[in-house]
Design a protein around this motif. Structure first.
Motif, PDB file in Angstrom:
ATOM      1  N   GLU A 198     -91.568  31.253  32.211  1.00 29.69           N
ATOM      2  CA  GLU A 198     -90.873  29.997  31.958  1.00 29.69           C
ATOM      3  C   GLU A 198     -89.365  30.153  31.862  1.00 29.69           C
ATOM      4  OE1 GLU A 198     -92.561  28.420  28.416  1.00 29.69           O
ATOM      5  OE2 GLU A 198     -94.508  27.957  29.325  1.00 29.69           O
ATOM      6  N   MET A 199     -88.876  31.368  32.070  1.00 29.86           N
ATOM      7  CA  MET A 199     -87.455  31.582  31.838  1.00 29.86           C
ATOM      8  C   MET A 199     -86.953  32.778  32.631  1.00 29.86           C
ATOM      9  SD  MET A 199     -85.579  32.006  28.145  1.00 29.86           S
ATOM     10  CE  MET A 199     -83.785  31.965  28.006  1.00 29.86           C
ATOM     11  N   ALA A 200     -85.709  32.705  33.073  1.00 25.57           N
ATOM     12  CA  ALA A 200     -85.052  33.849  33.691  1.00 25.57           C
ATOM     13  C   ALA A 200     -84.219  34.548  32.620  1.00 25.57           C
ATOM     14  CB  ALA A 200     -84.158  33.396  34.836  1.00 25.57           C
ATOM     15  N   ARG A 201     -84.263  35.866  32.583  1.00 27.85           N
ATOM     16  CA  ARG A 201     -83.496  36.656  31.614  1.00 27.85           C
ATOM     17  C   ARG A 201     -82.522  37.543  32.383  1.00 27.85           C
ATOM     18  NH1 ARG A 201     -86.473  37.221  26.868  1.00 27.85           N
ATOM     19  NH2 ARG A 201     -84.525  37.992  25.950  1.00 27.85           N
ATOM     20  N   LEU A 202     -81.272  37.550  31.973  1.00 29.36           N
ATOM     21  CA  LEU A 202     -80.228  38.283  32.685  1.00 29.36           C
ATOM     22  C   LEU A 202     -79.542  39.279  31.768  1.00 29.36           C
ATOM     23  CD1 LEU A 202     -80.524  35.423  34.154  1.00 29.36           C
ATOM     24  CD2 LEU A 202     -78.202  35.812  34.989  1.00 29.36           C
ATOM     25  N   ASN A 212     -69.180  39.397  29.708  1.00 31.21           N
ATOM     26  CA  ASN A 212     -69.531  38.225  28.898  1.00 31.21           C
ATOM     27  C   ASN A 212     -69.130  36.942  29.627  1.00 31.21           C
ATOM     28  OD1 ASN A 212     -70.551  36.913  26.678  1.00 31.21           O
ATOM     29  ND2 ASN A 212     -68.785  37.282  25.375  1.00 31.21           N
ATOM     30  N   LEU A 213     -67.947  36.942  30.212  1.00 26.42           N
ATOM     31  CA  LEU A 213     -67.473  35.791  30.962  1.00 26.42           C
ATOM     32  C   LEU A 213     -68.322  35.564  32.205  1.00 26.42           C
ATOM     33  CD1 LEU A 213     -65.305  33.595  31.414  1.00 26.42           C
ATOM     34  CD2 LEU A 213     -63.941  35.331  32.600  1.00 26.42           C
ATOM     35  N   LEU A 214     -68.610  36.656  32.921  1.00 34.24           N
ATOM     36  CA  LEU A 214     -69.391  36.553  34.152  1.00 34.24           C
ATOM     37  C   LEU A 214     -70.802  36.037  33.868  1.00 34.24           C
ATOM     38  CD1 LEU A 214     -69.163  37.173  37.204  1.00 34.24           C
ATOM     39  CD2 LEU A 214     -70.120  39.435  36.721  1.00 34.24           C
ATOM     40  N   LEU A 215     -71.431  36.555  32.798  1.00 31.40           N
ATOM     41  CA  LEU A 215     -72.790  36.151  32.475  1.00 31.40           C
ATOM     42  C   LEU A 215     -72.829  34.722  31.947  1.00 31.40           C
ATOM     43  CD1 LEU A 215     -75.792  37.854  31.368  1.00 31.40           C
ATOM     44  CD2 LEU A 215     -74.910  36.361  29.575  1.00 31.40           C
ATOM     45  N   GLY A 216     -71.803  34.306  31.200  1.00 29.50           N
ATOM     46  CA  GLY A 216     -71.780  32.946  30.673  1.00 29.50           C
ATOM     47  C   GLY A 216     -71.836  31.901  31.767  1.00 29.50           C
ATOM     48  N   ALA A 217     -71.088  32.145  32.853  1.00 26.55           N
ATOM     49  CA  ALA A 217     -71.108  31.212  33.971  1.00 26.55           C
ATOM     50  C   ALA A 217     -72.484  31.170  34.623  1.00 26.55           C
ATOM     51  CB  ALA A 217     -70.045  31.610  34.994  1.00 26.55           C
ATOM     52  N   ALA A 218     -73.110  32.341  34.758  1.00 29.97           N
ATOM     53  CA  ALA A 218     -74.438  32.411  35.372  1.00 29.97           C
ATOM     54  C   ALA A 218     -75.478  31.661  34.534  1.00 29.97           C
ATOM     55  CB  ALA A 218     -74.851  33.873  35.553  1.00 29.97           C
ATOM     56  N   CYS A 219     -75.451  31.874  33.221  1.00 31.87           N
ATOM     57  CA  CYS A 219     -76.439  31.231  32.351  1.00 31.87           C
ATOM     58  C   CYS A 219     -76.239  29.718  32.306  1.00 31.87           C
ATOM     59  CB  CYS A 219     -76.348  31.814  30.940  1.00 31.87           C
ATOM     60  SG  CYS A 219     -76.941  33.515  30.823  1.00 31.87           S
ATOM     61  N   ALA A 220     -74.986  29.263  32.405  1.00 33.82           N
ATOM     62  CA  ALA A 220     -74.725  27.827  32.400  1.00 33.82           C
ATOM     63  C   ALA A 220     -75.393  27.158  33.594  1.00 33.82           C
ATOM     64  CB  ALA A 220     -73.221  27.575  32.409  1.00 33.82           C
ATOM     65  N   LEU A 228     -78.033  28.185  34.963  1.00 34.82           N
ATOM     66  CA  LEU A 228     -79.482  28.270  34.750  1.00 34.82           C
ATOM     67  C   LEU A 228     -79.950  27.318  33.647  1.00 34.82           C
ATOM     68  CD1 LEU A 228     -80.041  32.144  34.935  1.00 34.82           C
ATOM     69  CD2 LEU A 228     -80.729  30.444  36.635  1.00 34.82           C
ATOM     70  N   GLY A 229     -79.028  26.563  33.077  1.00 37.23           N
ATOM     71  CA  GLY A 229     -79.393  25.644  31.999  1.00 37.23           C
ATOM     72  C   GLY A 229     -79.616  26.342  30.681  1.00 37.23           C
ATOM     73  N   GLY A 230     -78.998  27.499  30.509  1.00 32.88           N
ATOM     74  CA  GLY A 230     -79.161  28.250  29.268  1.00 32.88           C
ATOM     75  C   GLY A 230     -77.834  28.750  28.769  1.00 32.88           C
ATOM     76  N   ARG A 231     -77.865  29.842  28.063  1.00 38.18           N
ATOM     77  CA  ARG A 231     -76.640  30.429  27.538  1.00 38.18           C
ATOM     78  C   ARG A 231     -76.853  31.900  27.289  1.00 38.18           C
ATOM     79  NH1 ARG A 231     -76.340  27.950  21.377  1.00 38.18           N
ATOM     80  NH2 ARG A 231     -78.361  28.739  20.639  1.00 38.18           N
ATOM     81  N   GLY A 232     -75.762  32.592  27.059  1.00 39.98           N
ATOM     82  CA  GLY A 232     -75.838  34.019  26.781  1.00 39.98           C
ATOM     83  C   GLY A 232     -74.581  34.472  26.085  1.00 39.98           C
ATOM     84  N   GLN A 277     -76.001  39.560  27.667  1.00 38.72           N
ATOM     85  CA  GLN A 277     -77.347  39.173  28.052  1.00 38.72           C
ATOM     86  C   GLN A 277     -77.567  37.700  27.734  1.00 38.72           C
ATOM     87  OE1 GLN A 277     -80.486  40.841  25.458  1.00 38.72           O
ATOM     88  NE2 GLN A 277     -78.826  41.637  24.197  1.00 38.72           N
ATOM     89  N   GLY A 278     -78.507  37.077  28.454  1.00 38.94           N
ATOM     90  CA  GLY A 278     -78.807  35.675  28.226  1.00 38.94           C
ATOM     91  C   GLY A 278     -79.885  35.210  29.182  1.00 38.94           C
ATOM     92  N   GLY A 279     -79.954  33.908  29.408  1.00 36.05           N
ATOM     93  CA  GLY A 279     -80.986  33.405  30.299  1.00 36.05           C
ATOM     94  C   GLY A 279     -80.952  31.904  30.404  1.00 36.05           C
ATOM     95  N   GLY A 280     -81.922  31.359  31.123  1.00 33.61           N
ATOM     96  CA  GLY A 280     -82.040  29.926  31.306  1.00 33.61           C
ATOM     97  C   GLY A 280     -83.351  29.587  31.969  1.00 33.61           C
TER      98      GLY A 280
END
Length: 427
Positions: free
Chosen positions: A342-346, A359-367, A369-373, A381-384
């Motif tokens: 149900e979720m992608a984890r990065l 942190n900056l690079l991952l934040g944009a990716a998670c946004a 994906l509809g999530g945060r990190g 790390q994070g996901g969406g």
């Protein structure tokens, strides 16, 4: 005001009464009797259930003016002025009076032994609870509970008489009450012979032997007090049976006698710990080898070795471990993701000799994906939940690295870059 028959005889379950009121309140059928043996909910004790005529009583409560209201499951077949036959569910009444009398005994045991006052009491669906002014470390608490439990059960086994006294406030002031009464006109005091005096309006046993075994199930700290969970009588029997079934089932699975089950479980737990340690060591070796293979095949972007992969249903802890191993090499960036149900984890990581902000690079990716990190500049790390966008956001992250214009390690910065459509490799 309704005459409270249960105050005089907690064992009275069949009686006749006259209906004085009948109404519908909030969609519920409610009647009032001139006298009742049904105990209304209060003082931590749930209400009685039973029947009035052919109607089932499902709840009982007391109004501020002293009337006791009986809630019926269906519309009554009788009217105001009729005399009706009533019956209290004895099995439930016995269960409640056992728990309530048991509470008096257990509370007094804690008070006598440790000076701990009972500040709260309630009977729940499976047990009863008291909140005590008692504090101790876990080992001391367990010993205190055992001592109180032993004293309480000694009182039960003595089969002492339980007496009910209706006294004035002045008379009550001369009794060794365990707690102060707030009734101003008349005080109902429950006495356990040579042990306890306590003002109470609940239903109680006639002798302590009727309470049955008092067993503490557990304790916890709550609201700066110690909450004791216990069972008495029929509930203690049910709790024992449940615990015994569990113990027997475990023993059968282990092919040992019940009394040997604890030792066998301890041995299995230790063996499992050893296996877990060995599995972690093997996983470390496997990840180390995998990291070397990925580094050998890494794409070189502006002087950086970039490893980017999307795994399917891979354990995220394992993915993070792999990212750490990749980032241990110089001039390396690891952009890893795992697509779970149900979720992608990065996880984005880079070696210590670089200044890229993961942190900056991952934040944009998670946004996207509809999530945060979040995390640190070198490891985030994070996901969406937008799984269909995973390949896209991974490609965007690589595009950022391409557009950063990095020519040499340690002199790189992230800036907005063009989006590329090349999908990341999949593992």
């Amino acid at each position: 005001m309704t005459l409270k028959l249960y105050w005089d005889d907690s064992h009275l379950t069949r009686f006749n009464a006259r209906v004085t009121e009948s109404s519908v309140q909030n969609g519920r059928y409610v009647i009032v009797l001139d006298q009742t043996a049904f105990y209304p909910a209060g003082g931590g004790q749930p209400a009685d259930v039973g029947s009035i005529g052919s109607a089932r009583v499902i709840d009982v409560w007391e109004a501020e003016d002293g009337r006791i209201l009986h809630c019926l499951e269906q519309a009554p077949s009788f009217a105001v002025g009729d005399e009706v036959s009533c019956e209290v569910d004895w099995a439930r009444r016995r269960e409640m009076l056992q728990q309530h009398t048991g509470q008096h005994i257990l509370s007094q045991a804690f008070f006598q032994l440790f000076g701990a006052e009972t500040r709260g009491f309630r009977i729940t669906g499976r047990a009863a609870e008291i909140d005590l002014t008692l504090a101790a470390n876990p080992d001391e608490m367990q010993r205190a509970i055992e001592r109180a439990e032993e004293l309480a059960n000694a009182v039960v086994f003595d089969d002492r008489e339980v007496r009910i006294h209706m006294v004035t406030p002045e008379e009550a002031s001369r009794l060794p009450l365990r707690k102060e009464s707030f009734i101003t006109d008349c005080v109902r005091v429950v006495e356990i012979a040579d042990f306890d005096f306590s003002p109470c309006g609940g239903t109680h046993a006639q002798r302590t032997g009727e309470v049955g075994l008092i067993a503490v199930r557990g304790w916890e700290r709550a609201k700066r007090m110690t909450r004791i969970e216990f069972v008495c009588g029929v509930r203690a029997l049910g709790d024992y049976r449940a615990a015994n079934r569990t113990a027997e089932a475990i023993a059968r699975r282990l092919s040992v006698a019940r009394d040997e089950a604890e030792q066998s479980v301890a041995r299995l737990v230790e063996e499992n710990r050893q296996l877990q340690r060995r599995m972690r060591a093997l996983a470390e070796l496997a990840v180390q080898a995998e990291a070397q293979e990925l580094l050998a095949a890494a794409e070189v972007i502006n002087g950086l070795r970039v490893v980017w992969r999307v795994f399917e249903e891979r354990d995220f802890d394992e993915v993070k471990l792999l990212a750490h191993r990749l980032a241990a090499s110089d001039s390396t960036v690891a952009l890893l993701a795992t697509r779970q149900r149900e979720m992608a984890r990065l996880v984005f990581a880079r070696s210590a000799d670089l200044t890229l902000d993961m942190n900056l690079l991952l934040g944009a990716a998670c946004a996207h994906l509809g999530g945060r990190g979040g995390g640190k500049p070198d490891f985030a790390q994070g996901g969406g939940a937008h799984l269909t966008e995973l390949e896209r956001v991974m490609a965007d992250a690589v595009a950022e690295l391409r557009s950063a214009g990095t020519k040499s390690p340690g002199a790189n910065t992230l800036r907005q870059g063009e989006i590329i459509d090349q999908p990341p490799p999949r593992a």
